[in-house]
Design a protein around this motif. Sequence first.
Motif, PDB file in Angstrom:
ATOM      1  N   ASN A  80       0.347   8.277  -0.606  1.00 54.71           N
ATOM      2  CA  ASN A  80       0.017   7.424  -1.592  1.00 54.71           C
ATOM      3  C   ASN A  80       0.533   5.956  -1.464  1.00 54.71           C
ATOM      4  O   ASN A  80       1.087   5.543  -0.497  1.00 54.71           O
ATOM      5  CB  ASN A  80       0.993   7.846  -2.966  1.00 54.71           C
ATOM      6  N   TRP A  81      -0.230   4.979  -1.979  1.00 52.96           N
ATOM      7  CA  TRP A  81      -0.242   3.624  -1.536  1.00 52.96           C
ATOM      8  C   TRP A  81       1.343   3.110  -2.039  1.00 52.96           C
ATOM      9  O   TRP A  81       1.597   2.230  -1.217  1.00 52.96           O
ATOM     10  CB  TRP A  81      -1.523   2.746  -2.371  1.00 52.96           C
ATOM     11  N   LYS A  82       1.973   3.429  -2.935  1.00 53.48           N
ATOM     12  CA  LYS A  82       3.200   2.939  -3.351  1.00 53.48           C
ATOM     13  C   LYS A  82       4.401   3.295  -2.054  1.00 53.48           C
ATOM     14  O   LYS A  82       5.000   2.769  -1.905  1.00 53.48           O
ATOM     15  CB  LYS A  82       3.541   3.525  -4.759  1.00 53.48           C
ATOM     16  N   PHE A 126      -2.784  -2.859   0.828  1.00 52.81           N
ATOM     17  CA  PHE A 126      -2.430  -1.746   0.825  1.00 52.81           C
ATOM     18  C   PHE A 126      -3.456  -1.109  -0.163  1.00 52.81           C
ATOM     19  O   PHE A 126      -3.248  -1.165  -1.315  1.00 52.81           O
ATOM     20  CB  PHE A 126      -0.972  -1.312   0.346  1.00 52.81           C
ATOM     21  N   LEU A 127      -4.577  -0.362   0.317  1.00 54.07           N
ATOM     22  CA  LEU A 127      -5.767  -0.263  -0.306  1.00 54.07           C
ATOM     23  C   LEU A 127      -5.810   1.452  -0.797  1.00 54.07           C
ATOM     24  O   LEU A 127      -6.020   2.200   0.088  1.00 54.07           O
ATOM     25  CB  LEU A 127      -7.177  -0.497   0.453  1.00 54.07           C
ATOM     26  N   ILE A 186      -5.454   3.073   2.893  1.00 50.90           N
ATOM     27  CA  ILE A 186      -6.039   2.295   4.063  1.00 50.90           C
ATOM     28  C   ILE A 186      -5.028   0.966   4.043  1.00 50.90           C
ATOM     29  O   ILE A 186      -4.983   0.352   3.192  1.00 50.90           O
ATOM     30  CB  ILE A 186      -7.282   1.819   3.839  1.00 50.90           C
ATOM     31  N   TYR A 187      -4.387   0.790   5.157  1.00 50.00           N
ATOM     32  CA  TYR A 187      -3.464  -0.356   5.455  1.00 50.00           C
ATOM     33  C   TYR A 187      -4.232  -1.307   6.205  1.00 50.00           C
ATOM     34  O   TYR A 187      -4.448  -0.892   7.283  1.00 50.00           O
ATOM     35  CB  TYR A 187      -2.213   0.125   6.325  1.00 50.00           C
ATOM     36  N   ARG A 188      -4.735  -2.189   5.665  1.00 51.47           N
ATOM     37  CA  ARG A 188      -5.801  -3.367   6.237  1.00 51.47           C
ATOM     38  C   ARG A 188      -4.958  -4.612   6.786  1.00 51.47           C
ATOM     39  O   ARG A 188      -4.138  -5.274   5.863  1.00 51.47           O
ATOM     40  CB  ARG A 188      -7.020  -3.588   5.187  1.00 51.47           C
TER      41      ARG A 188
END
Length: 216
Positions: A35-37, A127-128, A136-138
Amino acid sequence: MGPELVEYRDNLLSFHPDPTKLKFVCETEIEHDSNWKLSVENYNECYHCPTVHASSLTHGVLAMEGYTTIPKGKTIWHDGKAQTQNEKQYDYDVTASARAGDYGAYWIFPNVSMCCYPGGYFTIRQFLPVAWNKTIYRYRWFSSGDIADEDVVALAKKHKETTGAEDEVVVSKIQKGMQSRAFEPGPYVIGDGCGAMSEVGLRHFHNLYRDALGES
């Protein structure tokens, strides 16, 4: 612009006084099975750094001594110094500018950060959320304008293969652990204040998230 963001801007300008000279060079992405969190939480603490990143981030890039994570309004500031006791992980000159020997990683709620690496390298990160368990960590990589493109590309590639890959393993394991029926949330580790061994950044992120949901 709120006062904390004015201070945020001024701090970034202390690294790069003329942002127009920042040169975009390349973009990298790392897929997190989390999860993004969880990805944001991992970013906003560094007690994992001396072990998880023992041969990468904390070996020739970031010194743990004096490292701080400080909540400021809707931001969290990470400040430290270049770790120069070991061989450098990439080519940087700590005398290139007034803050070339410093490390600064600054997160803005909810999912953006800006990171100033020693020597004048700079990233904007996102952090998408893709799914409830995938992010997705861009990274968008810049130079101060005085750094060769190939040096920026080399750092981006090495970061993705080392520090980035190491973080991906950590967050994916945490995600799996949290899905266990035996999982129970634990207390925050705050005894270190705002030092490297503290979860004060995680607590601040959680409070901001609850505020955004109207649950505070």
